[in-house]
Design an enzyme around this catalytic site. Sequence first.
Site, PDB file in Angstrom:
ATOM      1  N   SER A   1       0.937  -1.100   0.004  1.00 36.44           N
ATOM      2  CA  SER A   1       0.033  -0.164   0.041  1.00 36.44           C
ATOM      3  C   SER A   1       0.756   1.185  -0.118  1.00 36.44           C
ATOM      4  O   SER A   1       1.565   1.570  -0.979  1.00 36.44           O
ATOM      5  CB  SER A   1      -0.851  -0.107   1.178  1.00 36.44           C
ATOM      6  OG  SER A   1      -1.951   1.046   1.158  1.00 36.44           O
TER       7      SER A   1
ATOM      8  N   HIS B   1      -7.554  -5.639   0.449  1.00 36.95           N
ATOM      9  CA  HIS B   1      -6.189  -4.923   0.709  1.00 36.95           C
ATOM     10  C   HIS B   1      -5.264  -5.339   1.867  1.00 36.95           C
ATOM     11  O   HIS B   1      -3.995  -5.497   1.563  1.00 36.95           O
ATOM     12  CB  HIS B   1      -6.672  -3.412   0.969  1.00 36.95           C
ATOM     13  CG  HIS B   1      -5.706  -2.495   0.927  1.00 36.95           C
ATOM     14  ND1 HIS B   1      -5.105  -2.026  -0.494  1.00 36.95           N
ATOM     15  CD2 HIS B   1      -4.771  -1.664   1.624  1.00 36.95           C
ATOM     16  CE1 HIS B   1      -4.119  -1.122  -0.047  1.00 36.95           C
ATOM     17  NE2 HIS B   1      -4.118  -1.001   1.119  1.00 36.95           N
TER      18      HIS B   1
END
Length: 434
Positions: free
Chosen positions: A202, A405
């Site tokens: 990320s 995620h």
Amino acid sequence: MREMSVNLFISGLCLCLLQTSVSGLTFSLGNLTLFNVNFKTPTLLGRSVAVDSNVRIENDVDPNIQEDSNLNTYGLIHKYGYPAENHTVETDDGYILTLHRIARPGAIPVLLVHGLLDSSATWVMMGPNKGLAYLLYDQGYDVWMANVRGNTYSRKHVKYSTHHAKFWDFTFHEMGKHDIPSTIDYILNYTGVSQLHYVGHSQGTMVFWIMASERPEYMEKIILMQALAPVAFLKHCRSPVVNVLAEWHLSLILKMIGVHEFLPKNEFISMFNRIICDETTITKEICSNVIFLTTGFDKLQLNETMLPVIVGHSPAGASTKQMQHYGQLNRAGSFRQYDYGWLRNHWRYGTIEPPLYHLENVKAKVALYYGQNDWLAPPEDVEMLNSRLPNVVTKYLVEDEEFNHLDFIWGIDARALLWDRMLENMRFHENSVI
């Protein structure tokens, strides 16, 4: 005192938004229902909960979980019998960062860089059989885990304390320009090698693109950059949490009233998180749904038994300016530097609009791994990034359609779905090591 008041206000607001009834619990934000928990008897994870006039709980929670939620990264590594080390890195602009290592002297170093509101603990908190850092060590690598400025382990500066607004005057731009280059230099100097592997998750990918843009000479020091849930463009971001931050300008409001740190790791927040996410409480279901609300829903890949450990280590803190920068990228739909407003932009950059980052400078070999159910790094934005990077050697969409995620680092099946493939790619490209 001011930070505590703000925390109490936010927590009180959250509690006020909880609507209870005999049969369930709902959390609403305006007209949006964020989650709805029905109080029924769950039978998952080896526990039985009956909801009536008296709540009865039976659970088979591993006694290590509570201990692990309180240990720091070094303590976690040491507890499970791995060679743990603490290192200190000073950046060229005065921030003092903590770098954790699972030491294997003489082996190829791997640098792991965490995401937003996270820390080095993310790579080890799930335990030896489920943590990527442990797997890399077991496969013969010298594992280093970064901590960027402002998180739990990197809260010192040669001149400013965390009580100074100047300490928090940064976004992920400064992390990419200063933190990551300084960390790479430290590792290479300490180990005596010329290149290392880079794995980012990320925001850990975003700071790499920024380093390449602003300090392209560092591309020669990378064997392979592996990007998990890569972030640069947020145009198609589907996370309600991020979109609310962007639309409501919440981080700007906090900054204007003098709150420069966003979701700090402190005793109050930790206590609140543990109460909500403790394995033995009905409200644990709320905790998992808040996590899903931010990242995408994939209940099968989240080990809910580990929720107390997760919230014991996160959120790890960020600056409100950093969160404001995320909101700006979401609104602008482009990957560019911080927007100070047209007048200050002109003074600072020489242009009315903030300059775009130079993705064409990412000359290192790059592997992109992304998920179809990732609300923060959706496929549309990853494809946009891929089209602008000059040296992508692998682009892999995880086969599990629900992969989100956080599954890249915490997923129950992350090794079978992704990590083994990463190891193969690392070995394939290691012939470039000098």
